[in-house]
Design an enzyme around this catalytic site. Structure first.
Site, PDB file in Angstrom:
ATOM      1  N   SER A 100       0.813  -1.215   0.000  1.00  0.00           N
ATOM      2  CA  SER A 100       0.000   0.000   0.000  1.00  0.00           C
ATOM      3  C   SER A 100       0.845   1.262   0.000  1.00  0.00           C
ATOM      4  CB  SER A 100      -0.925  -0.008   1.218  1.00  0.00           C
ATOM      5  OG  SER A 100      -0.174  -0.193   2.393  1.00  0.00           O
ATOM      6  N   LEU A 101       2.025   1.211   0.588  1.00  0.00           N
ATOM      7  CA  LEU A 101       2.866   2.401   0.694  1.00  0.00           C
ATOM      8  C   LEU A 101       4.083   2.363  -0.213  1.00  0.00           C
ATOM      9  CD1 LEU A 101       2.805   2.784   4.580  1.00  0.00           C
ATOM     10  CD2 LEU A 101       1.306   3.861   2.908  1.00  0.00           C
ATOM     11  N   GLY A 102       4.437   1.220  -0.731  1.00  0.00           N
ATOM     12  CA  GLY A 102       5.595   1.098  -1.607  1.00  0.00           C
ATOM     13  C   GLY A 102       5.534  -0.192  -2.385  1.00  0.00           C
ATOM     14  N   GLN A 103       6.510  -0.395  -3.249  1.00  0.00           N
ATOM     15  CA  GLN A 103       6.558  -1.636  -4.007  1.00  0.00           C
ATOM     16  C   GLN A 103       8.015  -2.036  -4.220  1.00  0.00           C
ATOM     17  OE1 GLN A 103       3.946  -0.536  -7.094  1.00  0.00           O
ATOM     18  NE2 GLN A 103       5.428   0.670  -8.228  1.00  0.00           N
ATOM     19  N   VAL A 104       8.215  -3.327  -4.521  1.00  0.00           N
ATOM     20  CA  VAL A 104       9.554  -3.904  -4.547  1.00  0.00           C
ATOM     21  C   VAL A 104       9.928  -4.295  -5.972  1.00  0.00           C
ATOM     22  CG1 VAL A 104      11.038  -5.719  -3.617  1.00  0.00           C
ATOM     23  CG2 VAL A 104       9.219  -4.744  -2.192  1.00  0.00           C
ATOM     24  N   ASP A 108       4.334  -8.035  10.828  1.00  0.00           N
ATOM     25  CA  ASP A 108       3.423  -8.156   9.682  1.00  0.00           C
ATOM     26  C   ASP A 108       3.592  -9.528   9.028  1.00  0.00           C
ATOM     27  OD1 ASP A 108       1.492  -7.421   7.917  1.00  0.00           O
ATOM     28  OD2 ASP A 108       2.778  -6.142   6.684  1.00  0.00           O
TER      29      ASP A 108
END
Length: 563
Positions: A127-131, A279
């Site tokens: 939701s806040l970043g991606q890899v 998480d």
């Protein structure tokens, strides 16, 4: 500018949530202002949960993250909502590459110069970043990039949530209002921490060092020279998603061993180390061919202070020993159980919970009996979730679900018991118990020496009529004040009523005075009547004792025999 954006977001959020709010209001009053409540079926809740899922996806990263958090909070939402919102763990729309490239270049300079190779398609999204996958100094790495512009959006959304929370809590019971308030505080804190990749790098490195002696727990190493507040570069560790059981079976991985290893790792993090990966949903856990567990995404990590660690150990030891009183004492001391809760009913609830966790069969009729007792005797279920325990509960709930997916016969209590025994916590509990009893016996011995002289002195003062007793009354619900207020109102009502009658009889020409006294009498009478109508009037909080429960059960059994 920030306030203007927050106002615009507020209007958008209200517009998106209005249909759901309207539906919930009609559940309470069919025609909003009047009419009985509506019966909500499981199918209706399921449809509403799916509508909520679509709404959260529409509103973007902050609300997607909120939905992910809500999916782990059964104390806030019904089971149907929890199940549906759990899909958010894997359903986050990817951001465009151009936005990610801008963030990378702002932080590290040109992408092709900072890395040997960089794949433009993300391998996972959050939701806040991606890899993204990349290559740095000849080694494969994973690069986590914060979504462009997410900071200002999150701050605007947090402001919107602060505005709407006081309204939301008006439509839920006191227990859920408590949980919602803590959830809001927790959410604001964790989402800000999760956006800070420098903090994530520190937490990741600390947890990695704690498990340096365990080759079966794999945590990626941070490439500090390619990491900033908005970009995190770390070792790329491939693996199979932990819940892909068919693939694990094909790899000939012992799933039961993996489940136990995962549970032990979290017990160690929470009880021993005091810092933990918070998480553990399946997207953040993978398994390698040798059964090693790989942990991803340390943005949501937490710490446990020594007091909470001690109380968690007390709780686990009590569960291992099936000491119901010890369980309730630990819950009260941690702040998760109200001290005023009916211990007899809660003891039965905990007993059923332990049997269920152990996989033992439970008679349906007994479950119904206990649920009925809870509903009949308590205005609200006395369990609370303090903010300092919210992440711990989240971890326990999600990890247990993952372990059961790996092994349907997984015994959480058995694994925890073995771990506590190996680490010496149960032995420590026995020593503390012995020390406590030794101290109690010492106090009792002193009392045997001190009490007789004091008793003799009290009896002598009684014979001399020289004994005074000072009584202190605890009145947390203002019962005495309420009774006094009602007595005064009743006295004024009576006096003004009598005065009005006397004036009317003795001075019939003084009509205005009579009417004024009648008005005053009516005012006092209405005030008195209102004091009896208020819910905060003189009433005792419903409590059951073991004797009450046994009496009700005997009455029910006699009724069944008569029929």
């Amino acid at each position: 500018m920030a306030s203007l954006r927050a106002y615009r977001r507020f209007v958008l959020v209200v517009w998106q949530f209005f249909p759901l709010v309207w539906t919930f209001l009609r559940d309470r009053r069919r025609f909003l202002l009047f009419g009985g409540s509506r019966r909500v079926t499981e199918e209706m809740r399921l449809r509403r949960a799916k509508r909520l899922l679509d709404t959260l996806l529409t509103l973007g990263p902050t609300f997607i993250k909120l939905g992910q958090l809500l999916s782990t909070r059964p104390d806030v939402l019904p089971p149907e909502y929890v199940d549906v919102l759990s899909e958010l763990q894997d359903r986050v729309p990817p951001a465009e590459w151009e936005g990610a490239r801008e963030v990378l270049e702002d932080e590290l300079g040109p992408v092709d110069e900072a890395f040997d190779d960089f794949e433009r398609d993300p391998i996972s999204g959050a939701s806040l970043g991606q890899v993204y996958r990349a290559e740095y100094e000849g080694e494969p790495v994973a690069v986590k990039v914060r979504r462009p512009g997410v900071e200002t959006l999150v701050e605007a959304d947090l402001r919107v949530l602060r505005w709407t929370l006081p309204v939301v809590v008006q439509f839920v019971d006191e227990g859920r209002a408590f949980s919602l308030s803590n959830l809001a505080d927790e959410f604001a804190k964790t989402i800000r921490e999760e956006m800070n990749y420098e903090r994530e790098a520190r937490m990741l490195t600390e947890i990695q060092s704690n498990f340096a002696d365990d080759p079966k727990i794999c945590i990626p190493t941070v490439a500090e020279e390619r990491s900033t507040e908005r970009v995190l570069t770390m070792e790329y560790l491939p693996g199979t998603k932990i819940t892909e059981t068919e693939e694990l079976d094909r790899m000939d991985v012992d799933r039961s061993a993996v489940a136990e290893r995962l549970q032990r790792a979290y017990l160690r993090m929470i009880i021993d180390d005091g810092v933990f990966h918070a998480d553990p949903h399946p997207g953040n856990l993978a398994v390698q061919a040798d059964g090693s567990i790989v942990f991803y995404d340390f943005g949501m990590s937490g710490r446990v202070d020594e007091f909470v660690q001690e109380k968690i150990v007390d709780f686990y030891v009590a569960v291992a020993d099936q000491d119901i009183d010890g369980i309730l004492d630990a819950l009260v001391e941690m702040g998760t159980l109200s001290p005023d809760a009916d211990r007899a009913t809660m003891a039965e609830v905990m007993e059923l919970a332990i049997r269920d966790a152990r996989g033992e069969s439970i008679e349906t009729y007994r479950v119904q009996q206990i649920v009925g007792k809870v509903e009949d005797t308590l205005y609200e279920f006395p369990l609370r979730l303090p903010s300092n325990l919210a992440l711990v509960l989240r971890v326990a709930t999600v990890v247990e679900g993952v372990c059961v997916t790996l092994d349907s016969d997984f015994d959480f209590i058995s694994v925890a018991t073995d771990y506590l025994t190996e680490q010496g916590y149960r032995e420590r509990g026995v020593r503390e118990f012995v020390d406590e009893k030794r101290e109690q016996f010492g106090d009792a011995g002193e009392a045997l020496v001190d009490v007789p002289p004091k008793l003799d002195d009290a009896l002598e003062r009684t014979n001399r009529d020289d004994l005074f007793v000072r009584v202190g009354v605890e009145d947390h619900e203002d019962v005495v004040d309420t009774l006094a207020r009602r007595l005064v109102l009743a006295l004024f009502t009576g006096v003004s009523g009598v005065a009005a009658t006397l004036v009317f009889v003795l001075r019939p020409e003084a009509l205005r005075v009579t009417l004024a006294l009648v008005g005053v009498t009516a005012l006092f009478a209405a005030w008195l009547y209102r004091s009896f109508r208020k819910r905060r009037g003189v009433r005792a909080t419903p409590q059951f004792t073991r004797h009450n429960l046994q009496e009700r059960e005997r009455a029910g059994n006699e009724g069944e025999r008569e029929t």
